[in-house]
Design an enzyme around this catalytic site. Structure first.
Site, PDB file in Angstrom:
ATOM      1  N   ASP A  61      39.961  51.836  92.077  1.00 46.22           N
ATOM      2  CA  ASP A  61      41.392  50.486  91.376  1.00 46.22           C
ATOM      3  C   ASP A  61      42.660  51.055  92.383  1.00 46.22           C
ATOM      4  O   ASP A  61      42.377  51.988  93.473  1.00 46.22           O
ATOM      5  CB  ASP A  61      41.844  51.945  90.391  1.00 46.22           C
ATOM      6  CG  ASP A  61      42.409  50.801  88.745  1.00 46.22           C
ATOM      7  OD1 ASP A  61      42.584  50.761  88.352  1.00 46.22           O
ATOM      8  OD2 ASP A  61      43.947  50.398  89.317  1.00 46.22           O
ATOM      9  N   ILE A  85      40.972  45.723  96.038  1.00 45.59           N
ATOM     10  CA  ILE A  85      39.604  44.827  95.746  1.00 45.59           C
ATOM     11  C   ILE A  85      40.286  43.709  96.749  1.00 45.59           C
ATOM     12  O   ILE A  85      39.072  42.545  97.264  1.00 45.59           O
ATOM     13  CB  ILE A  85      39.207  43.652  94.260  1.00 45.59           C
ATOM     14  CG1 ILE A  85      40.943  43.476  94.392  1.00 45.59           C
ATOM     15  CG2 ILE A  85      38.197  44.813  92.959  1.00 45.59           C
ATOM     16  CD1 ILE A  85      40.657  41.744  92.338  1.00 45.59           C
ATOM     17  N   TYR A 114      49.036  32.111  86.225  1.00 48.64           N
ATOM     18  CA  TYR A 114      47.170  33.248  85.245  1.00 48.64           C
ATOM     19  C   TYR A 114      46.440  32.768  84.827  1.00 48.64           C
ATOM     20  O   TYR A 114      45.344  33.185  85.296  1.00 48.64           O
ATOM     21  CB  TYR A 114      48.441  34.324  83.950  1.00 48.64           C
ATOM     22  CG  TYR A 114      46.735  36.122  83.752  1.00 48.64           C
ATOM     23  CD1 TYR A 114      46.880  36.445  84.733  1.00 48.64           C
ATOM     24  CD2 TYR A 114      46.882  34.484  82.267  1.00 48.64           C
ATOM     25  CE1 TYR A 114      45.280  37.188  84.000  1.00 48.64           C
ATOM     26  CE2 TYR A 114      45.908  35.232  82.191  1.00 48.64           C
ATOM     27  CZ  TYR A 114      45.272  36.461  82.855  1.00 48.64           C
ATOM     28  OH  TYR A 114      44.248  37.640  82.381  1.00 48.64           O
ATOM     29  N   ARG A 119      46.789  34.603  67.359  1.00 47.45           N
ATOM     30  CA  ARG A 119      46.224  35.293  68.693  1.00 47.45           C
ATOM     31  C   ARG A 119      45.260  35.756  68.105  1.00 47.45           C
ATOM     32  O   ARG A 119      45.120  37.142  66.731  1.00 47.45           O
ATOM     33  CB  ARG A 119      46.772  36.315  69.415  1.00 47.45           C
ATOM     34  CG  ARG A 119      48.024  36.263  69.819  1.00 47.45           C
ATOM     35  CD  ARG A 119      47.609  35.076  71.036  1.00 47.45           C
ATOM     36  NE  ARG A 119      48.521  34.849  72.925  1.00 47.45           N
ATOM     37  CZ  ARG A 119      49.512  33.911  72.675  1.00 47.45           C
ATOM     38  NH1 ARG A 119      49.205  32.874  70.938  1.00 47.45           N
ATOM     39  NH2 ARG A 119      49.656  33.223  72.781  1.00 47.45           N
TER      40      ARG A 119
HETATM   41  C1  UD1 Z   1      47.587  35.797  77.590  1.00 42.22           C
HETATM   42  C2  UD1 Z   1      45.761  35.817  77.436  1.00 42.22           C
HETATM   43  C3  UD1 Z   1      45.294  36.758  77.457  1.00 42.22           C
HETATM   44  C4  UD1 Z   1      45.185  37.401  78.526  1.00 42.22           C
HETATM   45  C5  UD1 Z   1      46.569  37.977  78.370  1.00 42.22           C
HETATM   46  C6  UD1 Z   1      46.807  39.081  79.390  1.00 42.22           C
HETATM   47  C7  UD1 Z   1      46.095  33.546  76.150  1.00 42.22           C
HETATM   48  C8  UD1 Z   1      46.009  32.747  74.684  1.00 42.22           C
HETATM   49  N1  UD1 Z   1      45.731  34.705  76.095  1.00 42.22           N
HETATM   50  O1  UD1 Z   1      47.868  36.918  76.477  1.00 42.22           O
HETATM   51  O2  UD1 Z   1      43.024  36.627  77.121  1.00 42.22           O
HETATM   52  O3  UD1 Z   1      44.375  38.892  78.802  1.00 42.22           O
HETATM   53  O4  UD1 Z   1      47.212  36.668  78.608  1.00 42.22           O
HETATM   54  O5  UD1 Z   1      47.937  39.436  79.897  1.00 42.22           O
HETATM   55  O6  UD1 Z   1      46.824  32.931  77.059  1.00 42.22           O
HETATM   56  N2  UD1 Z   1      55.350  38.117  72.588  1.00 42.22           N
HETATM   57  C9  UD1 Z   1      56.376  38.826  72.005  1.00 42.22           C
HETATM   58  N3  UD1 Z   1      57.238  39.880  72.057  1.00 42.22           N
HETATM   59  C10 UD1 Z   1      57.149  40.898  73.085  1.00 42.22           C
HETATM   60  C11 UD1 Z   1      55.711  40.068  74.429  1.00 42.22           C
HETATM   61  C12 UD1 Z   1      55.210  38.929  73.596  1.00 42.22           C
HETATM   62  O7  UD1 Z   1      56.344  37.395  71.226  1.00 42.22           O
HETATM   63  O8  UD1 Z   1      57.265  41.729  73.474  1.00 42.22           O
HETATM   64  C13 UD1 Z   1      54.311  36.945  72.135  1.00 42.22           C
HETATM   65  C14 UD1 Z   1      54.132  36.972  73.884  1.00 42.22           C
HETATM   66  O9  UD1 Z   1      55.082  35.221  73.926  1.00 42.22           O
HETATM   67  C15 UD1 Z   1      52.796  35.820  72.854  1.00 42.22           C
HETATM   68  C16 UD1 Z   1      52.476  36.761  72.621  1.00 42.22           C
HETATM   69  O10 UD1 Z   1      52.461  37.987  72.278  1.00 42.22           O
HETATM   70  O11 UD1 Z   1      52.885  34.119  72.525  1.00 42.22           O
HETATM   71  C17 UD1 Z   1      50.658  37.019  73.463  1.00 42.22           C
HETATM   72  O12 UD1 Z   1      52.146  37.777  74.440  1.00 42.22           O
HETATM   73  P1  UD1 Z   1      50.591  38.841  75.223  1.00 42.22           P
HETATM   74  O13 UD1 Z   1      50.596  39.798  74.529  1.00 42.22           O
HETATM   75  O14 UD1 Z   1      51.808  39.088  76.761  1.00 42.22           O
HETATM   76  O15 UD1 Z   1      49.481  37.790  76.029  1.00 42.22           O
HETATM   77  P2  UD1 Z   1      49.339  36.421  76.010  1.00 42.22           P
HETATM   78  O16 UD1 Z   1      50.014  36.186  77.260  1.00 42.22           O
HETATM   79  O17 UD1 Z   1      48.878  35.979  74.705  1.00 42.22           O
END
Ligand code: UD1
Length: 324
Positions: free
Chosen positions: A32, A56, A143, A211
């Site tokens: 890491d 890595i 990403y 999700r």
């Molecule tokens: C994405 C990938 C997931 C991956 C991750 C790595 C998808 C569907 N999923 O996760 O497989 O492991 O990236 O980081 O693409 N949100 C809020 N408030 C906040 C933070 C986030 O509403 O304070 C919302 C985001 O806008 C999003 C959802 O919560 O709509 C999930 O966000 P997050 O937990 O960052 O993960 P993903 O972007 O879905």
């Protein structure tokens, strides 16, 4: 004794994998660079593992790290959609070049199998749910592109060099030790720590975003199964790792209110660039070929996770008081 190399071992998934491998009596080596992983995630196991602080992207270090290893669990990545939108070059270097280094080193060291932390983001924002591995990928964010490129490299190393590889498309993994402090942190880690501290969380979008939140213990189980599953069923292939049961952000907030005791309402802001609206997995392939079954119910998993963050915060408070 079997030796596992875990890249990104100081991350919340990597450190959970390390504990599970040690619990089954096998040897753990880990790398890491602490860019997003945290030293404290290795508390209690640091002396039991062969840990190397390295990147890595350092091929020499990866060659050394792969020496004598049976299985590689490749978790190291910059795991954030919004961070990749801001910094696509850094995202690509770690997630694509880094993954290629891991593969070259694993191939040259003749490891038995590489299991890769792929991402549900590869599916993109198409209307069809649930997401099945046979669907064409349609990544939106840098990403998602980088994690998908990593998958393609995994598959190509099996096809060209017969290095056994398995890709696990994680669907929003959560659980203890997930870092809540960065603006790029996963939504559950952020919400839990904000709500326990009495801070108002922000929901991006209308709250109907959903999700397939998956507890880290299920991701760990999927990795261990992927190492041992019969080659003819799994190598060179991609599997969803999820529960198949999505939850909206609004509902998640409601459950967390109950679990944390937070009384306020969320703040709403517009959706983030690169976000996917709905994400739900078909897990039948993982069930059939890996023998995977999700074992942690979402609310139970959240309850345990909230408890873990609460304990950490109480401990930090006591240490602060003792220092006064
Ligand atoms: C994405 C990938 C997931 C991956 C991750 C790595 C998808 C569907 N999923 O996760 O497989 O492991 O990236 O980081 O693409 N949100 C809020 N408030 C906040 C933070 C986030 O509403 O304070 C919302 C985001 O806008 C999003 C959802 O919560 O709509 C999930 O966000 P997050 O937990 O960052 O993960 P993903 O972007 O879905």
């Amino acid at each position: 004794m079997t030796t596992y190399l875990i890249t990104g071992i100081a991350g919340f998934i990597g450190s959970a994998l390390a504990r599970a491998v040690l619990a089954q009596g096998d040897k753990v080596r880990g790398v890491d660079n602490f860019s997003t992983g945290r030293p404290e995630n290795l508390d209690g196991i640091r002396d039991l593992i062969d840990f190397r602080e390295t990147d890595i992207l350092d091929l020499d270090a990866m060659n050394h790290a792969c020496c004598g290893v049976d299985y590689v669990l490749h978790q190291a990545a910059i795991a954030s959609v919004p961070k990749s939108v801001l910094e696509p070059l850094g995202n690509n270097r770690t997630n694509v070049d880094g993954t290629l280094n891991v593969l070259v080193a694993a191939r040259d060291a003749r490891v038995k199998r590489v299991v890769y932390a792929a991402s549900s983001s590869a599916y993109g924002d198409g209307p069809i749910q649930p997401k099945h591995e046979d669907m064409s990928p349609d990544p939106i964010s840098p990403y998602a592109v980088s994690k998908l490129a990593g998958e393609y490299y995994m598959v190509s190393f099996y096809r060209c060099y017969r290095l056994e590889t398995v890709c696990l498309r994680y669907f929003n993994i959560f659980g203890p030790r997930q870092d809540p402090t960065s603006p790029y942190s996963g939504v559950l880690a952020k919400f839990i720590s904000q709500m326990l501290s009495g801070e108002r969380p922000t929901i991006f979008g209308d709250g109907e975003t959903s999700r397939d939140f998956t507890h880290v213990d299920d991701a760990v189980r999927a990795n261990l199964l992927a190492c041992k599953a019969p080659a003819e069923q799994v190598v060179g292939r991609v599997f969803n790792v999820a529960t198949g049961c999505p939850t909206t952000l609004k509902d998640t907030f409601r459950v967390l209110k109950k679990l944390t005791g937070y009384c306020g309402d969320p703040r709403y802001e517009s959706e983030r660039a690169g976000d996917v609206k709905h994400s739900r997995a078909d897990i039948s392939n993982a069930e059939k070929h890996l023998g995977y079954k999700p074992g942690v119910d979402f609310e139970q998993g959240l309850k345990k996770t909230v408890q873990w963050y609460r304990t950490q915060m109480e401990r930090a408070g006591q240490e602060l008081a003792a220092g006064d």
